[in-house]
Write a protein that holds these residues in place. Sequence first.
Motif, mmCIF file in Angstrom:
data_model
loop_
_atom_site.group_PDB
_atom_site.id
_atom_site.type_symbol
_atom_site.label_atom_id
_atom_site.label_comp_id
_atom_site.label_asym_id
_atom_site.label_seq_id
_atom_site.Cartn_x
_atom_site.Cartn_y
_atom_site.Cartn_z
ATOM 1 N N UNK A 1 20.187 -9.206 32.102
ATOM 2 C CA UNK A 1 20.838 -9.797 30.836
ATOM 3 C C UNK A 1 22.289 -10.277 31.396
ATOM 4 N N UNK A 2 22.791 -11.168 30.722
ATOM 5 C CA UNK A 2 24.146 -11.637 30.757
ATOM 6 C C UNK A 2 24.794 -11.374 29.617
ATOM 7 N N UNK A 3 26.038 -11.331 29.537
ATOM 8 C CA UNK A 3 27.102 -10.747 28.635
ATOM 9 C C UNK A 3 28.241 -11.280 28.507
ATOM 10 N N UNK B 1 28.287 -17.016 19.584
ATOM 11 C CA UNK B 1 27.954 -17.292 21.167
ATOM 12 C C UNK B 1 26.452 -17.198 21.364
ATOM 13 N N UNK B 2 25.773 -18.083 22.044
ATOM 14 C CA UNK B 2 24.643 -18.047 22.545
ATOM 15 C C UNK B 2 24.576 -18.006 23.950
ATOM 16 N N UNK B 3 23.657 -16.989 24.489
ATOM 17 C CA UNK B 3 23.466 -16.997 25.828
ATOM 18 C C UNK B 3 22.110 -17.231 26.368
ATOM 19 N N UNK B 4 21.794 -17.819 27.273
ATOM 20 C CA UNK B 4 20.386 -17.910 27.642
ATOM 21 C C UNK B 4 20.232 -18.004 29.230
ATOM 22 N N UNK C 1 33.612 -25.412 33.674
ATOM 23 C CA UNK C 1 33.328 -26.622 32.929
ATOM 24 C C UNK C 1 32.180 -26.414 32.191
ATOM 25 N N UNK C 2 30.868 -26.000 32.837
ATOM 26 C CA UNK C 2 29.663 -25.981 32.379
ATOM 27 C C UNK C 2 29.680 -24.621 31.638
ATOM 28 N N UNK C 3 30.331 -23.764 31.474
ATOM 29 C CA UNK C 3 29.967 -22.585 30.727
ATOM 30 C C UNK C 3 28.674 -21.874 31.233
ATOM 31 N N UNK C 4 28.764 -21.731 32.348
ATOM 32 C CA UNK C 4 27.194 -21.273 33.253
ATOM 33 C C UNK C 4 27.890 -20.221 34.034
ATOM 34 N N UNK C 5 27.036 -19.106 34.271
ATOM 35 C CA UNK C 5 27.302 -18.118 35.175
ATOM 36 C C UNK C 5 25.860 -17.912 35.985
ATOM 37 N N UNK D 1 20.439 -17.896 36.288
ATOM 38 C CA UNK D 1 21.317 -18.721 35.716
ATOM 39 C C UNK D 1 21.725 -18.027 34.269
ATOM 40 N N UNK D 2 22.882 -18.116 33.459
ATOM 41 C CA UNK D 2 23.273 -17.789 32.240
ATOM 42 C C UNK D 2 23.942 -18.942 31.679
ATOM 43 N N UNK D 3 23.465 -19.845 30.699
ATOM 44 C CA UNK D 3 24.198 -20.889 29.984
ATOM 45 C C UNK D 3 24.744 -20.365 28.842
ATOM 46 N N UNK D 4 25.902 -20.520 28.579
ATOM 47 C CA UNK D 4 26.616 -20.137 27.251
ATOM 48 C C UNK D 4 27.194 -21.025 26.528
ATOM 49 N N UNK D 5 26.893 -20.939 25.090
ATOM 50 C CA UNK D 5 27.299 -22.074 24.437
ATOM 51 C C UNK D 5 28.043 -21.450 23.123
ATOM 52 N N UNK D 6 28.592 -22.213 22.235
ATOM 53 C CA UNK D 6 29.461 -21.580 21.084
ATOM 54 C C UNK D 6 30.949 -21.201 21.501
ATOM 55 N N UNK D 7 31.620 -20.495 20.720
ATOM 56 C CA UNK D 7 33.049 -20.007 20.922
ATOM 57 C C UNK D 7 33.177 -19.371 22.289
ATOM 58 N N UNK D 8 33.247 -20.095 23.406
ATOM 59 C CA UNK D 8 33.527 -19.564 24.583
ATOM 60 C C UNK D 8 35.035 -19.811 24.921
#
Length: 111
Positions: free
Chosen positions: A94-96, A2-5, A74-78, A21-28
């Motif tokens: 930090x987001x986690x 998982x990548x978090x930005x 849907x956007x995998x964003x927090x 904002x925290x954009x997540x990608x990968x196996x969410x």
Amino acid sequence: QVQLVESGGGVVQPGGSLRLSCAASGRIFSADAMGWYRQAPGKQRELVAVITNGGITRYADSVKARFTISRDLPKNTMYLQMTNLKPDDTAVYFCTIRIYWGQGTQVTVSS
């Protein structure tokens, strides 16, 4: 994996606002909870807020009524909407999700 930005940090005067904002990608997975932590210089990392996939939220006492955590599944964003910021809110945020952490974004509250 998982990548978090994180993004949205910056310098703001006391009483000001910021939105992180925290954009997540990968196996969410949709069942995953997500959270925000922060770490000030010389202090331990501390929980700021968490949100479950069902939208249940929990906040640190120090930020209740000032910060709002939200999530766009849907956007995998927090997000973390921060209002009435105080100098004590100065930290790297930090987001986690699960065992993964982002690189952090600096928030500085100063006049």
